[in-house]
Design a protein around this motif. Structure first.
Motif, PDB file in Angstrom:
ATOM      1  N   TRP A 122      17.392 -21.630  56.413  1.00  0.00           N
ATOM      2  CA  TRP A 122      18.239 -21.298  55.260  1.00  0.00           C
ATOM      3  C   TRP A 122      18.253 -19.795  55.089  1.00  0.00           C
ATOM      4  O   TRP A 122      17.246 -19.194  54.715  1.00  0.00           O
ATOM      5  CB  TRP A 122      17.666 -21.993  54.019  1.00  0.00           C
ATOM      6  N   MET A 123      19.398 -19.159  55.354  1.00  0.00           N
ATOM      7  CA  MET A 123      19.469 -17.700  55.341  1.00  0.00           C
ATOM      8  C   MET A 123      19.809 -17.114  53.983  1.00  0.00           C
ATOM      9  O   MET A 123      19.868 -15.897  53.824  1.00  0.00           O
ATOM     10  CB  MET A 123      20.488 -17.215  56.375  1.00  0.00           C
ATOM     11  N   LYS A 124      20.020 -17.970  52.990  1.00  0.00           N
ATOM     12  CA  LYS A 124      20.269 -17.431  51.656  1.00  0.00           C
ATOM     13  C   LYS A 124      18.976 -16.849  51.089  1.00  0.00           C
ATOM     14  O   LYS A 124      17.881 -17.185  51.521  1.00  0.00           O
ATOM     15  CB  LYS A 124      20.831 -18.522  50.748  1.00  0.00           C
ATOM     16  N   GLN A 125      19.116 -15.994  50.091  1.00  0.00           N
ATOM     17  CA  GLN A 125      17.953 -15.296  49.543  1.00  0.00           C
ATOM     18  C   GLN A 125      16.938 -16.283  48.997  1.00  0.00           C
ATOM     19  O   GLN A 125      17.260 -17.119  48.160  1.00  0.00           O
ATOM     20  CB  GLN A 125      18.391 -14.337  48.436  1.00  0.00           C
ATOM     21  N   PRO A 126      15.686 -16.207  49.450  1.00  0.00           N
ATOM     22  CA  PRO A 126      14.661 -17.132  48.957  1.00  0.00           C
ATOM     23  C   PRO A 126      14.367 -16.902  47.477  1.00  0.00           C
ATOM     24  O   PRO A 126      14.525 -15.797  46.956  1.00  0.00           O
ATOM     25  CB  PRO A 126      13.429 -16.787  49.811  1.00  0.00           C
ATOM     26  N   ASP A 127      13.926 -17.957  46.825  1.00  0.00           N
ATOM     27  CA  ASP A 127      13.542 -17.874  45.412  1.00  0.00           C
ATOM     28  C   ASP A 127      12.111 -18.391  45.304  1.00  0.00           C
ATOM     29  O   ASP A 127      11.872 -19.566  45.062  1.00  0.00           O
ATOM     30  CB  ASP A 127      14.486 -18.709  44.550  1.00  0.00           C
ATOM     31  N   ARG A 128      11.158 -17.477  45.532  1.00  0.00           N
ATOM     32  CA  ARG A 128       9.745 -17.847  45.507  1.00  0.00           C
ATOM     33  C   ARG A 128       9.008 -17.055  44.435  1.00  0.00           C
ATOM     34  O   ARG A 128       9.442 -15.979  44.027  1.00  0.00           O
ATOM     35  CB  ARG A 128       9.083 -17.591  46.870  1.00  0.00           C
ATOM     36  N   ILE A 129       7.867 -17.603  44.002  1.00  0.00           N
ATOM     37  CA  ILE A 129       7.116 -16.977  42.912  1.00  0.00           C
ATOM     38  C   ILE A 129       5.877 -16.241  43.403  1.00  0.00           C
ATOM     39  O   ILE A 129       5.143 -15.676  42.600  1.00  0.00           O
ATOM     40  CB  ILE A 129       6.708 -18.029  41.862  1.00  0.00           C
ATOM     41  N   VAL A 130       5.611 -16.281  44.713  1.00  0.00           N
ATOM     42  CA  VAL A 130       4.509 -15.494  45.271  1.00  0.00           C
ATOM     43  C   VAL A 130       5.071 -14.620  46.385  1.00  0.00           C
ATOM     44  O   VAL A 130       6.253 -14.672  46.684  1.00  0.00           O
ATOM     45  CB  VAL A 130       3.376 -16.397  45.800  1.00  0.00           C
ATOM     46  N   GLY A 131       4.224 -13.801  46.996  1.00  0.00           N
ATOM     47  CA  GLY A 131       4.731 -12.845  47.980  1.00  0.00           C
ATOM     48  C   GLY A 131       5.510 -11.736  47.311  1.00  0.00           C
ATOM     49  O   GLY A 131       6.514 -11.260  47.830  1.00  0.00           O
ATOM     50  N   GLU A 132       5.026 -11.325  46.122  1.00  0.00           N
ATOM     51  CA  GLU A 132       5.738 -10.295  45.357  1.00  0.00           C
ATOM     52  C   GLU A 132       4.908  -9.023  45.167  1.00  0.00           C
ATOM     53  O   GLU A 132       5.370  -8.078  44.536  1.00  0.00           O
ATOM     54  CB  GLU A 132       6.122 -10.852  43.983  1.00  0.00           C
ATOM     55  N   LEU A 133       3.689  -9.011  45.694  1.00  0.00           N
ATOM     56  CA  LEU A 133       2.834  -7.832  45.593  1.00  0.00           C
ATOM     57  C   LEU A 133       2.335  -7.453  46.983  1.00  0.00           C
ATOM     58  O   LEU A 133       1.731  -8.274  47.673  1.00  0.00           O
ATOM     59  CB  LEU A 133       1.645  -8.116  44.666  1.00  0.00           C
ATOM     60  N   LEU A 134       2.616  -6.238  47.389  1.00  0.00           N
ATOM     61  CA  LEU A 134       2.189  -5.727  48.682  1.00  0.00           C
ATOM     62  C   LEU A 134       1.133  -4.648  48.446  1.00  0.00           C
ATOM     63  O   LEU A 134       1.416  -3.612  47.846  1.00  0.00           O
ATOM     64  CB  LEU A 134       3.376  -5.156  49.455  1.00  0.00           C
ATOM     65  N   GLN A 135      -0.077  -4.918  48.915  1.00  0.00           N
ATOM     66  CA  GLN A 135      -1.167  -3.966  48.732  1.00  0.00           C
ATOM     67  C   GLN A 135      -0.948  -2.717  49.595  1.00  0.00           C
ATOM     68  O   GLN A 135      -0.174  -2.751  50.554  1.00  0.00           O
ATOM     69  CB  GLN A 135      -2.495  -4.635  49.113  1.00  0.00           C
ATOM     70  N   PRO A 136      -1.635  -1.613  49.276  1.00  0.00           N
ATOM     71  CA  PRO A 136      -1.436  -0.380  50.050  1.00  0.00           C
ATOM     72  C   PRO A 136      -1.649  -0.545  51.553  1.00  0.00           C
ATOM     73  O   PRO A 136      -0.923   0.041  52.360  1.00  0.00           O
ATOM     74  CB  PRO A 136      -2.467   0.573  49.451  1.00  0.00           C
ATOM     75  N   GLY A 137      -2.643  -1.364  51.936  1.00  0.00           N
ATOM     76  CA  GLY A 137      -2.856  -1.594  53.361  1.00  0.00           C
ATOM     77  C   GLY A 137      -1.678  -2.284  54.018  1.00  0.00           C
ATOM     78  O   GLY A 137      -1.407  -2.081  55.202  1.00  0.00           O
ATOM     79  N   GLY A 138      -0.969  -3.103  53.248  1.00  0.00           N
ATOM     80  CA  GLY A 138       0.237  -3.748  53.750  1.00  0.00           C
ATOM     81  C   GLY A 138       1.387  -2.775  53.885  1.00  0.00           C
ATOM     82  O   GLY A 138       2.188  -2.858  54.827  1.00  0.00           O
ATOM     83  N   VAL A 139       1.473  -1.825  52.956  1.00  0.00           N
ATOM     84  CA  VAL A 139       2.517  -0.803  53.045  1.00  0.00           C
ATOM     85  C   VAL A 139       2.286   0.071  54.264  1.00  0.00           C
ATOM     86  O   VAL A 139       3.216   0.458  54.966  1.00  0.00           O
ATOM     87  CB  VAL A 139       2.568   0.051  51.759  1.00  0.00           C
ATOM     88  N   GLU A 140       1.022   0.381  54.526  1.00  0.00           N
ATOM     89  CA  GLU A 140       0.687   1.172  55.712  1.00  0.00           C
ATOM     90  C   GLU A 140       1.106   0.429  56.981  1.00  0.00           C
ATOM     91  O   GLU A 140       1.690   1.014  57.903  1.00  0.00           O
ATOM     92  CB  GLU A 140      -0.807   1.459  55.752  1.00  0.00           C
ATOM     93  N   ALA A 141       0.808  -0.882  57.053  1.00  0.00           N
ATOM     94  CA  ALA A 141       1.183  -1.671  58.225  1.00  0.00           C
ATOM     95  C   ALA A 141       2.699  -1.757  58.359  1.00  0.00           C
ATOM     96  O   ALA A 141       3.249  -1.679  59.468  1.00  0.00           O
ATOM     97  CB  ALA A 141       0.580  -3.070  58.133  1.00  0.00           C
ATOM     98  N   LEU A 142       3.392  -1.904  57.234  1.00  0.00           N
ATOM     99  CA  LEU A 142       4.852  -1.950  57.246  1.00  0.00           C
ATOM    100  C   LEU A 142       5.424  -0.647  57.799  1.00  0.00           C
ATOM    101  O   LEU A 142       6.413  -0.652  58.544  1.00  0.00           O
ATOM    102  CB  LEU A 142       5.370  -2.208  55.829  1.00  0.00           C
ATOM    103  N   THR A 143       4.796   0.456  57.446  1.00  0.00           N
ATOM    104  CA  THR A 143       5.212   1.761  57.956  1.00  0.00           C
ATOM    105  C   THR A 143       5.020   1.842  59.468  1.00  0.00           C
ATOM    106  O   THR A 143       5.883   2.330  60.201  1.00  0.00           O
ATOM    107  CB  THR A 143       4.415   2.878  57.254  1.00  0.00           C
ATOM    108  N   LYS A 144       3.888   1.352  59.955  1.00  0.00           N
ATOM    109  CA  LYS A 144       3.626   1.354  61.397  1.00  0.00           C
ATOM    110  C   LYS A 144       4.670   0.537  62.153  1.00  0.00           C
ATOM    111  O   LYS A 144       5.013   0.857  63.287  1.00  0.00           O
ATOM    112  CB  LYS A 144       2.233   0.794  61.672  1.00  0.00           C
ATOM    113  N   LEU A 145       5.153  -0.526  61.525  1.00  0.00           N
ATOM    114  CA  LEU A 145       6.141  -1.392  62.176  1.00  0.00           C
ATOM    115  C   LEU A 145       7.553  -0.821  62.129  1.00  0.00           C
ATOM    116  O   LEU A 145       8.475  -1.381  62.728  1.00  0.00           O
ATOM    117  CB  LEU A 145       6.132  -2.775  61.508  1.00  0.00           C
ATOM    118  N   GLY A 146       7.741   0.276  61.414  1.00  0.00           N
ATOM    119  CA  GLY A 146       9.073   0.864  61.293  1.00  0.00           C
ATOM    120  C   GLY A 146       9.953   0.143  60.298  1.00  0.00           C
ATOM    121  O   GLY A 146      11.179   0.247  60.345  1.00  0.00           O
ATOM    122  N   LEU A 147       9.330  -0.574  59.349  1.00  0.00           N
ATOM    123  CA  LEU A 147      10.091  -1.386  58.391  1.00  0.00           C
ATOM    124  C   LEU A 147       9.892  -0.936  56.945  1.00  0.00           C
ATOM    125  O   LEU A 147      10.251  -1.654  56.012  1.00  0.00           O
ATOM    126  CB  LEU A 147       9.686  -2.863  58.518  1.00  0.00           C
TER     127      LEU A 147
END
Length: 513
Positions: A52-77
């Motif tokens: 289902w490619m429509k925008q998901p409607d979930r109540i978790v997965g809404e907080l990204l810790q700093p270590g996750g932001v760092e990893a996201l940066t490494k991935l180019g995303l």
């Protein structure tokens, strides 16, 4: 036309016409999109399948810790945090029976600063453009040497759509809206060759059988995985559910911080996910008597138990959100699933399909992105030229299983252990909870927040601080009992230490071994 362009076009045609690629990924969620993009960046041909490619409607997965932001940066995303009204998170405000301790993320020597001060969009002040520090040019790397790392909170669906847009725009990725129903095995061995799906046919209005083949199949279909039972022996353990409310213009005690509210109710989390929206997550243990039908169910529990324990300034927004909901709020099971080794040739089960933890500490996406960073390094063409070499892939995944533990064991054990303390299901756990808050009040927060934020990758540091909390709780209990009452103090001390061991050691064992 260059040779590279010809090859790219030929591989795109092969994905579209023949449904063949180097990698088939099932699930275009957080993990699936990140893995698809990372492998495509290595010039792998990728088929990304999503029901289902429509925008998901979930109540978790809404907080990204700093270590996750760092990893996201490494991935180019990292650009996926832009344009979604994401909010800066500077740490946590822990509120214990009305008392509060504000805990910042610590400064970490040698940590890349690319995520310390935010993206061009999404800010502490709620504006859609500009920076929390007043800059408007969207500099990716802050100039301030004393900048602390920061996390981000946002609407989950908006973030996932940005990840999907990045995959849709990548020349090495073809995204297909189709429902995976089973894996395809080889005729002469058990190796997985791809997946069978059902694709909607607009001409007939029905779903028709379809097949997608790859040298490697990655299953990343989330917490309710269809494929988990086939390839993983462990099953998720669920002790509670999170029920969600969306508060509008809530008066948060500490803006730009996540809030953990402890009292007579199970833990309540609050963090801003947009200019006007704040997510509230109410933990309700399974078979909670206060949430029984006789007591008004979950709504009755929130009205009678949760709201009276909240800071007064938050109560009006909670009441308004509950009245607006006018039904049982959306919920998600809080699952714990220790990691498993990958052992089946041709297929990998990863993301929440393989490993989950209680979302109390908001570490799920940080685990996912760090896993993708490690996965892409181990499967890089310089290490494994042909992903069809199942033996080489499984050797790499054995390394993956052990190397990821330096971070994931910390986040997973911390989530499970803190939930046990914060839910305080028995008197000893309540004493440990009191000790934990006292530990924070003493200002011993740098390492604990570094661990929670995915910034410190040393599991022994977690063990040290957990048992330091236990011994502080023992000391506080001994003083309140009366140091002169030696038999009772000794009995209580042994009981408290035993409870701490029962909470921590079995979870650590399953996560580490």
């Amino acid at each position: 036309m260059s040779t590279t362009t010809v090859n790219t076009d030929a591989r795109a045609e092969r994905r579209t016409k023949y449904h063949e690629a180097d990698v088939v990924i099932v699930g275009a969620g957080v993990f699936g999109c990140a893995a698809a993009y990372a492998l495509a960046q290595q010039d792998r041909s990728v088929l990304l399948l999503e029901r289902w490619m429509k925008q998901p409607d979930r109540i978790v997965g809404e907080l990204l810790q700093p270590g996750g932001v760092e990893a996201l940066t490494k991935l180019g995303l990292r650009h996926c945090l832009d344009g979604i009204d994401a909010i800066t998170c500077n740490g946590f405000d822990v509120i214990y029976y009305g008392e509060q301790v504000v805990i910042n993320y610590p400064k970490i020597e040698g940590l890349a600063g690319g995520y310390a001060n935010g993206s061009a969009n999404g800010h502490a002040n709620g504006h859609a453009n500009g920076h929390a520090n007043g800059h408007t040019n969207g500099s990716a790397y802050p100039k301030e040497k004393d900048s602390r790392p920061q996390g981000r909170s946002f609407h989950h669906g908006r973030f996932v759509q940005r990840l999907r847009e990045s995959c849709l725009a990548h020349p090495n990725i073809t995204v297909v809206e189709t429902e995976a129903v089973s894996t395809v095995k080889g005729e002469h061995n058990a190796e997985i060759l791809g997946v069978e799906t059902r694709t909607f046919d607009p001409d007939t209005g029905k779903k028709i059988p379809d097949f997608f083949f790859g040298q490697l199949t990655i299953i990343a279909d989330g917490y309710a995985s269809l494929f988990r039972k086939q390839y993983i022996e462990r099953t998720p353990v669920v002790r509670s559910k999170f029920y969600a409310l969306e508060l509008i213009d809530a008066d948060l005690p500490q803006p730009t911080f996540g809030h953990v509210i402890l009292g007579n109710a199970s833990p309540v989390l609050c963090y801003q996910i947009g200019t006007h929206e704040t997510r509230a997550l109410i933990d309700v243990p399974l078979d909670c008597p206060a949430a029984s039908v006789a007591n008004g169910g979950v709504r009755g529990y929130i009205e009678k138990v949760v709201i009276p324990n909240l800071p007064p300034q938050l109560q009006p927004a909670f009441k308004a959100a509950l009245e607006k909901e006018n039904k049982i709020p959306k919920s998600m099971p809080n699952s714990w699933l220790p990691p498993s080794k990958q052992s089946h040739p041709g297929v990998l089960v990863l993301g929440d399909a393989m490993n989950m933890r209680h979302p109390l500490t908001g570490g799920g996406m940080t685990v996912a992105f760090n896993d993708v960073v490690l996965l892409s390094q181990l499967l890089a063409p310089s290490n494994i030229r042909d992903l069809g070499d199942s033996a080489a892939v499984l050797r790499a995944m054995d390394t993956f299983h052990w190397q990821r533990k330096s971070l994931t064991s910390i986040i997973n054990v911390l989530a499970q252990a803190l939930y046990s303390l914060f839910s305080a299901a028995d008197p000893n756990l309540a004493k440990l909870q009191r000790g934990c808050f006292a530990y924070f009040r003493k200002g011993i927060t740098s390492d604990p927040m570094g661990l929670m934020g995915g910034l410190i990758h040393r599991p022994l540091v977690l063990a040290y601080h957990f048992f330091s909390v236990a011994f502080l709780a023992i000391w506080i209990d001994a003083k309140s009992t009366g140091l002169w009452n030696i038999p009772v103090v000794l009995f209580n001390s042994i009981s408290l230490l035993w409870t701490a061991c029962v909470v921590f050691l079995p979870v650590m064992y399953k996560e580490v071994f």
